[in-house]
Design a protein around this motif. Structure first.
Motif, PDB file in Angstrom:
ATOM      1  N   GLN A 196      34.971  47.484  26.196  1.00 56.25           N
ATOM      2  CA  GLN A 196      34.045  48.321  27.254  1.00 56.25           C
ATOM      3  C   GLN A 196      35.232  46.817  28.375  1.00 56.25           C
ATOM      4  O   GLN A 196      35.914  46.933  29.186  1.00 56.25           O
ATOM      5  CB  GLN A 196      32.983  47.607  27.318  1.00 56.25           C
ATOM      6  CG  GLN A 196      32.054  47.199  28.463  1.00 56.25           C
ATOM      7  CD  GLN A 196      30.481  47.254  28.413  1.00 56.25           C
ATOM      8  OE1 GLN A 196      29.869  48.061  27.249  1.00 56.25           O
ATOM      9  NE2 GLN A 196      29.850  45.491  29.227  1.00 56.25           N
ATOM     10  N   LEU A 197      35.018  45.486  28.166  1.00 60.54           N
ATOM     11  CA  LEU A 197      35.788  44.409  28.847  1.00 60.54           C
ATOM     12  C   LEU A 197      37.226  45.080  29.535  1.00 60.54           C
ATOM     13  O   LEU A 197      37.246  45.294  30.578  1.00 60.54           O
ATOM     14  CB  LEU A 197      35.447  43.357  28.677  1.00 60.54           C
ATOM     15  CG  LEU A 197      34.070  42.489  28.960  1.00 60.54           C
ATOM     16  CD1 LEU A 197      34.233  40.955  27.830  1.00 60.54           C
ATOM     17  CD2 LEU A 197      33.044  42.072  30.042  1.00 60.54           C
ATOM     18  N   HIS A 207      28.812  42.194  34.094  1.00 56.75           N
ATOM     19  CA  HIS A 207      29.233  41.491  35.421  1.00 56.75           C
ATOM     20  C   HIS A 207      30.239  40.592  35.140  1.00 56.75           C
ATOM     21  O   HIS A 207      31.188  40.193  34.069  1.00 56.75           O
ATOM     22  CB  HIS A 207      27.750  40.524  35.099  1.00 56.75           C
ATOM     23  CG  HIS A 207      26.576  41.092  34.781  1.00 56.75           C
ATOM     24  ND1 HIS A 207      25.634  41.987  35.965  1.00 56.75           N
ATOM     25  CD2 HIS A 207      25.650  41.290  33.538  1.00 56.75           C
ATOM     26  CE1 HIS A 207      25.262  42.471  35.236  1.00 56.75           C
ATOM     27  NE2 HIS A 207      25.012  42.372  34.202  1.00 56.75           N
ATOM     28  N   TYR A 208      30.979  39.963  36.373  1.00 55.56           N
ATOM     29  CA  TYR A 208      31.778  39.648  36.557  1.00 55.56           C
ATOM     30  C   TYR A 208      32.163  37.956  37.797  1.00 55.56           C
ATOM     31  O   TYR A 208      30.958  38.179  38.808  1.00 55.56           O
ATOM     32  CB  TYR A 208      33.265  40.339  36.727  1.00 55.56           C
ATOM     33  CG  TYR A 208      33.515  41.251  37.569  1.00 55.56           C
ATOM     34  CD1 TYR A 208      33.819  40.351  39.378  1.00 55.56           C
ATOM     35  CD2 TYR A 208      32.503  41.966  38.095  1.00 55.56           C
ATOM     36  CE1 TYR A 208      33.812  41.205  40.918  1.00 55.56           C
ATOM     37  CE2 TYR A 208      32.459  42.478  39.435  1.00 55.56           C
ATOM     38  CZ  TYR A 208      33.677  42.006  41.169  1.00 55.56           C
ATOM     39  OH  TYR A 208      33.244  42.964  41.928  1.00 55.56           O
ATOM     40  N   HIS A 210      38.920  49.336  35.181  1.00 52.19           N
ATOM     41  CA  HIS A 210      38.333  50.909  36.188  1.00 52.19           C
ATOM     42  C   HIS A 210      38.090  49.675  37.601  1.00 52.19           C
ATOM     43  O   HIS A 210      38.473  50.780  38.788  1.00 52.19           O
ATOM     44  CB  HIS A 210      37.038  50.942  35.596  1.00 52.19           C
ATOM     45  CG  HIS A 210      36.182  51.905  36.612  1.00 52.19           C
ATOM     46  ND1 HIS A 210      36.052  52.460  36.860  1.00 52.19           N
ATOM     47  CD2 HIS A 210      34.805  51.182  37.323  1.00 52.19           C
ATOM     48  CE1 HIS A 210      35.673  53.488  37.990  1.00 52.19           C
ATOM     49  NE2 HIS A 210      34.909  52.885  37.861  1.00 52.19           N
ATOM     50  N   ILE A 211      38.001  48.785  37.521  1.00 56.84           N
ATOM     51  CA  ILE A 211      38.113  47.965  39.119  1.00 56.84           C
ATOM     52  C   ILE A 211      39.475  47.564  39.875  1.00 56.84           C
ATOM     53  O   ILE A 211      39.286  46.795  40.094  1.00 56.84           O
ATOM     54  CB  ILE A 211      37.257  46.511  39.243  1.00 56.84           C
ATOM     55  CG1 ILE A 211      37.245  45.892  38.540  1.00 56.84           C
ATOM     56  CG2 ILE A 211      36.055  47.621  38.454  1.00 56.84           C
ATOM     57  CD1 ILE A 211      36.587  44.284  38.424  1.00 56.84           C
ATOM     58  N   ILE A 253      29.952  45.359  36.939  1.00 56.80           N
ATOM     59  CA  ILE A 253      30.335  47.356  36.732  1.00 56.80           C
ATOM     60  C   ILE A 253      29.725  48.232  36.045  1.00 56.80           C
ATOM     61  O   ILE A 253      29.494  47.770  35.175  1.00 56.80           O
ATOM     62  CB  ILE A 253      31.730  47.123  36.068  1.00 56.80           C
ATOM     63  CG1 ILE A 253      32.484  45.596  37.099  1.00 56.80           C
ATOM     64  CG2 ILE A 253      32.229  48.258  36.158  1.00 56.80           C
ATOM     65  CD1 ILE A 253      33.397  45.162  36.153  1.00 56.80           C
ATOM     66  N   ASP A 254      29.500  49.019  36.958  1.00 65.15           N
ATOM     67  CA  ASP A 254      27.982  49.904  36.615  1.00 65.15           C
ATOM     68  C   ASP A 254      28.816  51.274  36.459  1.00 65.15           C
ATOM     69  O   ASP A 254      29.224  52.148  37.353  1.00 65.15           O
ATOM     70  CB  ASP A 254      27.165  49.992  36.886  1.00 65.15           C
ATOM     71  CG  ASP A 254      26.356  50.700  36.048  1.00 65.15           C
ATOM     72  OD1 ASP A 254      25.987  51.381  34.702  1.00 65.15           O
ATOM     73  OD2 ASP A 254      24.985  51.040  36.486  1.00 65.15           O
TER      74      ASP A 254
END
Length: 258
Positions: free
Chosen positions: A162-163, A127-128, A169-170, A99-100
């Motif tokens: 952030q996380l 990153h996930y 966001h996704i 996720i950028d």
């Protein structure tokens, strides 16, 4: 407070969800504070080098001298310390990805009232990796069932929340997140499974020891409420048996370079 690692330079603990890292003027009457508890437990002063949100649990590293604190703070600032989290999120996550998504700085209306607001979005990368999925026969909203996923997360940058913001966001918000999550699913999980905490845990911290130069990997076990939800979801095979520095996270810096 569980001590995960300690030597003459460092101490790392497994911070419980709901605990403040240190007391501030906003919470001057708070009785449960990590820094004071660890100080009393080991009998010496400790220095913070990073933070975890109050509702987030997991590995919290502290220095035992101001010089080591400075060195560790530099490692964090230069992104030389790898952090791996686990989270339970809404919906099915079945892949791995990055996720950028830049984030505008979030200021607390009270705690940050004297800070200058920066309205420019700052680069933020996370990153996930999907670990498990489940569909629960529990009505939430207009659906008769609810879907959840267990994911592994690694923030490459360190923006506030952030996380939590990136998973929103996704469209896979973290369960128990009152600020960025899905309140209907938060309530459903609390009512049906008795789990009212933020399902975000700092599982691993990988760094270079600031004095010896040796690689150090510190891991924190999941608390009972987390383990209970894993059992309810049939994810017990994902429950780790962390033992100090012996468990390696599956996301590594080498894998990110490929």
């Amino acid at each position: 407070m569980m001590i995960l690692y300690q030597d003459e330079h460092l101490v790392a603990v497994n911070k419980p969800s709901g605990w403040l890292v240190h007391r501030s003027w906003l919470d001057r009457h708070e009785k449960v504070v990590v820094m004071q508890t660890v100080r009393d437990q080991i009998g010496q002063h400790v220095f913070t080098v990073h933070r975890l949100d109050r509702p987030t649990s997991g590995v919290l590293l502290m220095a035992l001298s101001s010089d080591v604190a400075r060195q560790l703070s530099q490692q964090f600032e230069q992104h030389q310390i790898q952090k791996v989290y686990h989270a339970v999120v809404r919906g099915y996550v079945t892949d791995s990805g990055t996720i950028d998504h830049a984030l505008v700085e979030q200021l607390d209306k009270i705690a940050d009232k004297f800070a200058q607001e920066n309205k420019e979005a700052q680069p933020a990368v996370s990153h996930y990796r999907a670990l498990s999925q489940v569909e629960v026969p529990m009505a939430v909203g207009r659906y008769d069932t609810a879907r959840y996923s267990l994911v592994e997360l690694m923030p490459q940058t360190g923006r506030k929340h952030q996380l939590r913001r990136h998973m929103k966001h996704i469209f896979h918000p973290i369960i128990g997140d009152s600020a960025h999550g899905d309140l209907r699913h938060n309530r459903a999980i609390a009512e049906h499974f008795g789990c009212q905490r933020l399902m975000l845990h700092a599982s691993h911290l990988s760094l270079t020891h600031p004095v010896t130069g040796e690689p150090l990997l510190i891991s924190a076990p999941w608390e009972q409420r987390w383990q209970d939800l894993m059992t309810s979801f049939g994810w017990t095979e994902q429950c780790p048996e962390y033992n100090g520095v012996e468990i390696n996270p599956s996301i590594t810096q080498d894998s990110l370079k490929r």
